[in-house]
Design an enzyme around this catalytic site. Structure first.
Site, mmCIF file in Angstrom:
data_model
loop_
_atom_site.group_PDB
_atom_site.id
_atom_site.type_symbol
_atom_site.label_atom_id
_atom_site.label_comp_id
_atom_site.label_asym_id
_atom_site.label_seq_id
_atom_site.Cartn_x
_atom_site.Cartn_y
_atom_site.Cartn_z
ATOM 1 C CD GLU A 139 -3.280 -0.511 0.539
ATOM 2 O OE1 GLU A 139 -3.275 0.629 0.014
ATOM 3 O OE2 GLU A 139 -4.261 -1.274 0.534
ATOM 4 C CG HIS A 177 -6.614 -3.599 -5.437
ATOM 5 N ND1 HIS A 177 -7.177 -3.013 -4.330
ATOM 6 C CD2 HIS A 177 -7.154 -4.851 -5.518
ATOM 7 C CE1 HIS A 177 -8.008 -3.886 -3.773
ATOM 8 N NE2 HIS A 177 -8.007 -4.999 -4.468
ATOM 9 C CG ASP A 187 -6.198 0.554 -5.326
ATOM 10 O OD1 ASP A 187 -7.211 -0.071 -5.680
ATOM 11 O OD2 ASP A 187 -5.402 0.125 -4.469
HETATM 12 ZN ZN LIG Z 1 -6.348 -1.480 -3.226
#
Ligand SMILES: [Zn+2]
Length: 269
Positions: A139, A177, A187
């Site tokens: 992330e 993703h 994203d």
């Molecule tokens: Zn994501």
């Protein structure tokens, strides 16, 4: 004091100073959960496997399963602190990732690479389903409407290099993703520098000079061959463009994009 304890003392001080204090309690929860899994693996007779056979002879030759994909995200939150909090809150969203990269390039490791984070969710890439079981989730702190920082990309490239070497992950298996969950996720955003990643061996890029797709070229089939789930064609095209054609947000594929797809199809197949 001999040399070895001194090294450990320095390591311990560093470890303490690198761990944000508010997470001492949740780190304890992590250790407790990891211990529970350790006990489960050691349990005899096996009680965590589907096979319900009466005979057990434990093989002596095995290792842990390794990740074979990397899925990159943007957090869609406003700070690293907010994300660390979300990922350490039991109950609630239940989401997590292996690594979080803050705007200043700091990387927080949140889960052993060999354990399963809750990051990709319902997903598909090629004929691989349940990417959570086979991927590392990274992330990047970014609200989705801003460029990624140079420090973040520098840290990311270093981390990806270590993962690629350690687990022998092929260049084709570094995705976003949005790539593995078309229509459900967008994203990392169009600001994400996939071209730069590909130049460094993470993902592939296209070169359309001299490329001429045949008259019967089928762009949807090309998307499927690259790895996209094309169940919802518009969603698959959107995910492809988020990754490869930042400047075009339409759901149509023009002649230039056909060339891109034709070239990528040959590289990814
Ligand atoms: Zn994501």
């Amino acid at each position: 004091m001999n040399k070895i304890p001194a090294v450990f003392a320095i390591f311990f001080i560093l470890a303490i100073s690198c761990s944000p204090k508010p997470y001492a309690t949740t780190n304890k929860v992590y250790r407790k959960q990891a211990k529970k899994f350790g006990k489960l693996l050691m349990h005899y007779p096996l009680n965590d496997s589907v096979g319900n056979e009466p005979y057990f002879v434990g093989t002596t030759n095995f290792t842990m399963r390794r990740p074979n994909f990397v899925v990159i995200h943007h957090t869609a939150q406003n700070s690293c602190e907010q994300t660390l909090k979300t990922f350490t809150t039991a109950g609630g969203t239940q989401v997590s990732a292996h690594y979080v990269i803050c705007k200043d390039g700091t990387v927080f490791h949140m889960l052993n690479d060999l354990l399963r984070a809750h990051q990709a969710g319902v997903s598909r890439w090629g004929n691989n389903y349940d990417l959570n079981s086979s991927s590392i989730g990274i992330e990047i702190d970014n609200n989705g409407f801003e460029p990624f920082t140079d420090a973040q990309i520098t840290s990311l490239l270093a981390l990806l290099g270590r993962l690629k070497r350690a687990y022998n992950i092929p260049a084709t298996n570094f995705m976003g993703h949005a790539d593995v969950a078309p229509g459900r996720k967008v994203d990392p955003s169009r600001y994400f520098p996939w071209h730069k990643l590909a130049e460094n061996g993470f993902g592939l890029w296209y070169d359309t000079i001299g490329v001429q797709p045949p008259a019967d070229f089928n762009p949807m089939l090309a998307l499927r061959i690259i790895g996209y789930d094309i169940k919802n064609p518009d969603a698959a095209i959107q995910s492809f463009k988020i990754h490869f054609v930042h400047e075009d947000s339409t759901k149509k594929i023009n002649d230039d994009e056909k060339k891109i797809l034709y070239d990528l199809m040959k590289k990814y197949q």
